[in-house]
Design an enzyme around this catalytic site. Structure first.
Site, mmCIF file in Angstrom:
data_model
loop_
_atom_site.group_PDB
_atom_site.id
_atom_site.type_symbol
_atom_site.label_atom_id
_atom_site.label_comp_id
_atom_site.label_asym_id
_atom_site.label_seq_id
_atom_site.Cartn_x
_atom_site.Cartn_y
_atom_site.Cartn_z
ATOM 1 N N LYS B 79 0.851 -0.977 -0.202
ATOM 2 C CA LYS B 79 -0.267 -0.131 0.149
ATOM 3 C C LYS B 79 0.845 1.159 0.533
ATOM 4 O O LYS B 79 1.762 1.410 0.727
ATOM 5 C CB LYS B 79 -1.042 -0.455 1.225
ATOM 6 C CG LYS B 79 -2.088 1.025 1.279
ATOM 7 C CD LYS B 79 -2.850 0.788 2.939
ATOM 8 C CE LYS B 79 -3.840 1.687 2.137
ATOM 9 N NZ LYS B 79 -4.835 1.249 3.906
ATOM 10 N N SER B 154 -9.569 2.520 2.884
ATOM 11 C CA SER B 154 -8.677 3.029 1.597
ATOM 12 C C SER B 154 -7.835 2.532 0.863
ATOM 13 O O SER B 154 -7.193 2.838 0.483
ATOM 14 C CB SER B 154 -7.539 4.397 2.761
ATOM 15 O OG SER B 154 -7.111 3.605 3.802
ATOM 16 N N SER B 178 -9.844 0.424 6.939
ATOM 17 C CA SER B 178 -9.503 0.126 5.162
ATOM 18 C C SER B 178 -8.760 -1.285 5.426
ATOM 19 O O SER B 178 -8.293 -0.708 4.441
ATOM 20 C CB SER B 178 -8.050 1.707 5.799
ATOM 21 O OG SER B 178 -8.840 3.434 5.877
#
Ligand SMILES: [Mg+2]
Ligand SMILES: [Zn+2]
Lengths: 503, 504, 86
Positions: B79, B154, B178
């Site tokens: 990420k 997210s 997330s």
């Protein structure tokens, strides 16, 4: 700038009562920074590093970086808190003080807010005449320093600069901020209080060994708060905060100046603006800075990246037991041990020479000779070089120098030459003596030869001496000293002449 | 589609260890897959040019006889919230475009040391603010189950990458859900570890007291394997726990036997009625509970009266911490700099940079956070919200006195359409209702696929929560239910996902 | 502007509306955040986490400046500063 009106100091004190307050920032001399493992430029070893070379990610606020608390900085802070007579918090925590400024890598300063490490103490402070006063301390808290901005442009100041350069070496230097309570009762001695307070803090941190404590390097930085209130008024007046006054003398002058300036305004029916002010060393004046207002909103909140500091009571007691003697008590003891008069001791103390004199005595000099060297010749040379006396020469070398005098190897005059050699970096006193060939001629044979030569040149002198006019020997002594290029002990020469006359 | 990309990380690890496949081959297969489908999915912001070289190194280490860990040589998607030295790290923001970190996040460094091969950086909502990945400055990621839908957020990029077989493993971060909510909408597995269980060092901070890094995978065992690699004490993170952690992979293997469900007490929160969830989500949840019950688990109704205050508390704490964490993006030391026309001061430059560099959601939360911390409001806002954390922790304590784990649907709905809720932040925020309490209290949570919603055929996840430090329990229980579900379906859920790449 | 973000009028209008959301949240939280409840700032309570005072990894000068938008003379360069430090 419009001329600033100042009221006569005594007149100001007649009309108004000054109330003081100090915020002193002490840079700790730990090896690393408060929250990163980067070298600490406030430690002698790393002083003067090139810009931006003492940097870990958190000092720049790099994305993903995190702070970790320096254990030694916490210990030093607790020790300092204890030396200030403070209570040590059972639980203390860090907070973020949020404001944008380019010298602040994260745009918040990690400081302490509602739970400082130390609170409620007092410092005993000695005025120049030996009077003791107690300064109440509100709190001492841990925080980090900001980086250094250099303003580029014609003025070198923030106003009118075209651009600024940022060096983050200082960002993250461990600080302890000591905040006093309002100080009442200083009256006409207010400037002296200021100087004595800073001096006391310096002595304390030096005694603890937790800071290099050099004001000229910013190891100690003082913000002086001054307010005036009309005689008989209960309510405190509006205060100004004069920032970063970096010498004892300046603190004294800045306080005096603010009292005179504020008194003139108040007497004219004006009001004091609550603001920070800047001290100008060159002109001896302060100028207005940033106005303080309710809009100073730092949005403090507990630092979520750090955990509470909860020193065990055992640790606190361990550090308390390890505290050095309080500076005032220590000074009283030393004065008695050394047998100095009040005046002699004040000379030493006001020159900031207590430690070096003590070390010189420890290295073998007598108290009287140590005092004489440090307050005399060395201070004279230091003043000429605009340096600290303690930086010129080590106490060990001073003691060694005195020992050469005591042994008769050097006369006072030769010793002063050797001192200059040592200060010039030519080595120890003995090395300077050897290299420059400065030792007193102690070979009686050489002296007697010179005496005989002088007597031969001035044949009438011996008769005068034998006649009882001993002072006539002076002419011979002078001639011998000249022949020996000053490297003879005049007293010994005199003895030898008298011996000759007695033969 | 190559078989290699269909393998789980555990399977791939075994084949690599047996030298049936090289890491270079495995990495190439995934790079090929990315080339084939990522123009549709858009999971990656950056693909690692050095991936094959890194894979080659692992192969060389293995060839030299080095004893490597169980997933050495397996590709990993990272990420973009995690900083990396060899790839840009942007946190999905224009303000950090092109930023090169001089250090690796601890989890990335540990992954490299374990022989994992970083494939690239995955897309995310800007600074992890969002539940849909639509708030990325670099455009949205698409859900592999339906390219018109959101992949969650997210960490939508990491979840989509794993769901689309672009990577077997990914790293995510979870501040309010997330990791778990994207797992829910993409039919994948995601764990939010106990706060402090995985280092935050090198994770670009959103809300420091809530953020946790964790694994994003297709199976519970894979999550355990990755958690084993990244977890554990890190001196660079003051909030890192010094606990000795058990192997989470072992816990998953143990759980897969199914024994663990016998006598397991599973808490069901009575304050979360079915009516709060999309019908297919509620139904899938009930089916999973029934399956667990059939395997010997006991379903116990528990009360968590303060969970309903979680969202309100979260949206006071998060903006406050975020506004401070994001103050560092000021154009002085790194990142974007925008200089307004004519004689700008540094103050003007900072304001113009932040105006241009931050997206609307980030600005919104910074302003709200600044307000929530302002003088006079601190106690009422941030301070009160911190009290709710205490109350939620008490709810958990009381619940875990009665049950071993708590189960909830991971999120209220299946994946919604891109753009559908972007102008309705409050509706979007409610997505985190079930995931937020774990972040507020610091307890671990896992989301595993529980099936498809009948009304739209989209994936649904079930979330398990355990007491702080009991992450292993989640792997045991998650693996047990996963085994039972896959058994009932006859194949992993992702087999039902539509074919990508050219098929659209 | 405390947040150092220049905002357009539209943005200001939109945000002003959303401040109400904060007000709603505070109202909600206040229902239960009574004075007797202690605040939790860290989800897992710990204290006294320290680092030994030993020099560790630092950045090279090149690394320090590698992302700098502007630099001169080994330092970060910024345009003129209006206000003074705090
Ligand atoms: Mg201050
Ligand atoms: Zn300070």
């Amino acid at each position: 700038m419009a001329a600033v009106k100042l009221m006569d100091f005594d007149k100001a004190l007649e009309l108004f009562e000054p109330v003081l307050g100090f915020e002193v920032h002490v840079e700790l001399n730990t090896r690393t920074k408060m929250f990163s493992a980067a070298p600490n430029p406030a430690n002698e070893e790393f002083h003067g590093a090139e810009p931006n070379t003492l940097i870990a990610p958190v000092d720049l606020g790099l994305p993903g970086s995190l702070p970790v608390v320096n254990a030694t900085a916490v210990r030093s802070s607790i020790s300092l808190g204890l030396a200030l007579g403070c209570s040590i918090a059972e639980s203390s925590r860090f907070a973020r003080k949020n404001y944008f400024y380019p010298d602040l890598g994260k745009n918040y300063q990690i400081s302490q807010y509602d739970e400082p490490i130390a609170f409620e103490g007092s410092v005993e402070v000695e005025l120049e005449d030996g009077t003791l006063v107690t300064i109440p301390v509100e709190r001492a808290h841990m925080e980090e320093d900001a980086g250094k901005l250099t303003h580029m442009g014609s003025t070198g100041r923030i106003q009118g600069a075209e651009y600024s350069l940022v060096d983050y070496n200082r960002a993250g230097v461990p600080l302890v901020e000591i905040v006093t309570k309002p100080i009442f009762g200083a009256e006409h001695r207010a400037p002296e209080y200021a100087k004595a307070y800073i001096s006391a803090i310096r002595d304390i941190v030096r005694g603890l060994g937790i800071s290099e404590a050099r004001l000229e390097r910013g190891n100690l930085r003082c913000d002086a708060n001054v307010s005036l209130r009309p005689r008989g008024q209960e309510k405190l007046g509006t205060r100004t905060e004069t920032k970063n006054v970096n010498s004892m003398r300046s603190v004294e002058r800045a306080v005096r100046y603010e009292i005179q300036r504020q008194a003139a305004i108040l007497a004219d029916g004006g009001t004091i603006t609550q603001e920070t002010r800047h001290w100008h060393e060159d002109t001896g004046t302060t100028s207005p800075g940033r106005p303080k207002s309710d809009a100073d909103d730092y949005r403090y909140f507990p630092e979520p990246d750090l955990l509470p500091v909860q020193p065990s009571r055992e640790l606190v007691e361990e550090l308390r037991a390890a505290l050095p003697e309080q500076p005032v008590a220590r000074r009283r003891r030393l004065k008695a041990e050394w047998g100095f008069t009040d005046l002699e001791f004040q000379d030493v103390r006001n020159g900031g020479l207590v430690e070096v004199v003590e070390a010189t005595i420890a290295a073998g000099a007598t108290p009287a000779s140590a005092r004489k060297w440090w307050t005399g010749e060395i201070t004279r040379l230091a003043n000429a070089a605009e340096q600290d006396a303690s930086e010129l020469i080590s106490p060990e070398n001073v003691a060694a120098l005195q020992q050469l005098v005591d042994a008769g190897t050097l006369t006072d005059k030769l010793a002063r030459q050797v001192l200059e050699g040592v200060i010039a970096g030519e080595g120890t006193p003995q090395q300077v003596v050897d290299a420059r060939g400065l030792a007193v001629v102690s070979d009686d044979g050489a002296l007697i030869a010179a005496i005989d030569e002088a007597l031969a040149a001035q044949p009438d002198v011996m008769a005068k001496i034998k006649d009882g006019k001993v002072q006539a020997a002076g002419a011979i002594i002078g001639a011998v000293m000249k022949a020996m290029k000053g490297q003879a002990d005049a007293a010994r020469v005199r003895e030898l002449i008298l011996e000759r006359a007695a033969q | 589609m190559s078989d290699i990309i269909r393998l789980t990380a555990a399977e791939l690890g075994e084949k690599l260890a047996a030298r049936e496949i090289s890491s270079v081959e495995a990495t190439q297969a995934h790079l090929d897959r990315i080339a084939a489908v990522d123009s549709d999915v858009r999971a990656f912001l950056h693909v690692n040019e050095n991936a094959l070289a890194a894979a080659g190194e692992v192969d060389a280490r293995r060839a030299a006889g080095e004893q490597l860990g169980p997933i050495a040589g397996v590709p990993l998607a990272v990420k973009d919230v995690l900083v990396t030295t060899d790839m840009p790290s942007t946190s999905g923001s224009k303000i950090l475009e092109g930023y090169m970190s001089p250090f690796d996040a601890t989890v990335v460094a540990r992954a490299r040391a374990a022989g994992l091969v970083p494939l690239g950086k995955t897309n995310m909502d800007e600074f992890a603010m969002g539940s849909s990945t639509e708030h990325s400055a670099f455009g949205p990621t698409h859900n592999p189950w339906d390219l018109d839908r959101i992949p969650g957020g997210s960490g939508g990029g990491s979840a989509a990458a794993v769901a689309a077989f672009e990577a077997p493993l990914a790293l995510g971060s979870d501040t309010g859900g997330s990791i778990r909510q994207p797992a829910h909408v993409t039919g994948t597995v995601g764990t939010k570890p106990t706060y402090g269980g995985v280092s935050r060092y090198g994770s670009i901070a959103l809300a420091s007291s809530l953020d946790q890094v964790g694994p994003v995978t297709r199976t519970v065992l894979d999550a355990g394997l990755l958690h084993d690699v990244i977890g554990g004490y890190d001196a660079n993170d003051s909030t890192s726990l010094r606990d000795e952690w058990p192997s989470f992979a072992d816990a998953a293997r143990e759980g897969a036997s199914g024994e663990v469900l016998k006598g397991l007490k599973v808490g069901m929160i009575k304050e979360l009625p079915d009516s709060g969830f999309q019908a297919g989500v509620a139904a899938s949840f009930r089916e999973s509970l029934a399956l667990m019950e059939a395997q010997g688990a006991e379903i116990v109704e528990i009360s968590a009266p303060h969970f309903e205050y979680g969202v309100a508390a979260y949206y006071l704490i998060l903006p406050a911490e975020a506004s401070s964490n994001l103050a560092k993006f000021d154009s002085v030391r790194f990142g974007l700099r925008v200089t307004p026309e004519g004689g700008a001061t540094v103050e003007d430059v900072m304001s113009a940079t932040r105006e241009a560099g931050f997206g609307p959601e980030v600005k919104r939360r910074i302003i709200l956070g600044t307000y929530a911390l302002s003088a006079g409001y601190y106690d009422a806002y941030y301070g009160s919200a911190q009290k709710v954390r205490t109350l939620i922790q008490r709810d958990f304590d009381q619940a875990f006195a009665q049950v071993d784990v708590i189960a909830t649907p991971t999120a209220p709905t299946t994946a919604f359409k891109l753009g559908e809720k972007i102008d309705d932040p409050l509706q979007m925020y409610l997505n985190d209702l079930t995931t937020i309490p774990a972040n507020l209290a610091g307890v671990p949570g896992i989301s595993i696929p529980s099936g498809l919603a009948t009304e739209d055929g989209l994936p649904v996840g079930i979330q398990f929560l355990a007491p702080a430090r009991e992450d292993a329990r989640l792997y045991r229980v998650g693996a047990a239910l996963e085994a039972a579900l896959v058994d009932s379906w006859g194949a992993p859920l992702l087999e039902k996902a539509p074919v990508l790449g050219g098929a659209r | 502007m405390l947040a150092r973000i220049q905002l357009s009028d539209d943005e200001v209008t939109q945000l002003t509306g959303q401040l109400d959301a904060i007000v709603d949240n505070i109202a909600k939280v206040s229902e239960v955040a009574t004075p007797d409840v202690v605040a939790t700032s860290h989800p897992i309570a710990m204290s006294n986490v320290f680092r030994p005072d030993e020099v560790g990894q630092t950045l090279t000068h090149e690394q320090v400046l590698q992302n700098a938008p502007d630099s001169a003379d080994g330092r970060f360069r910024v345009t003129a500063i209006l206000g003074e430090e705090q």
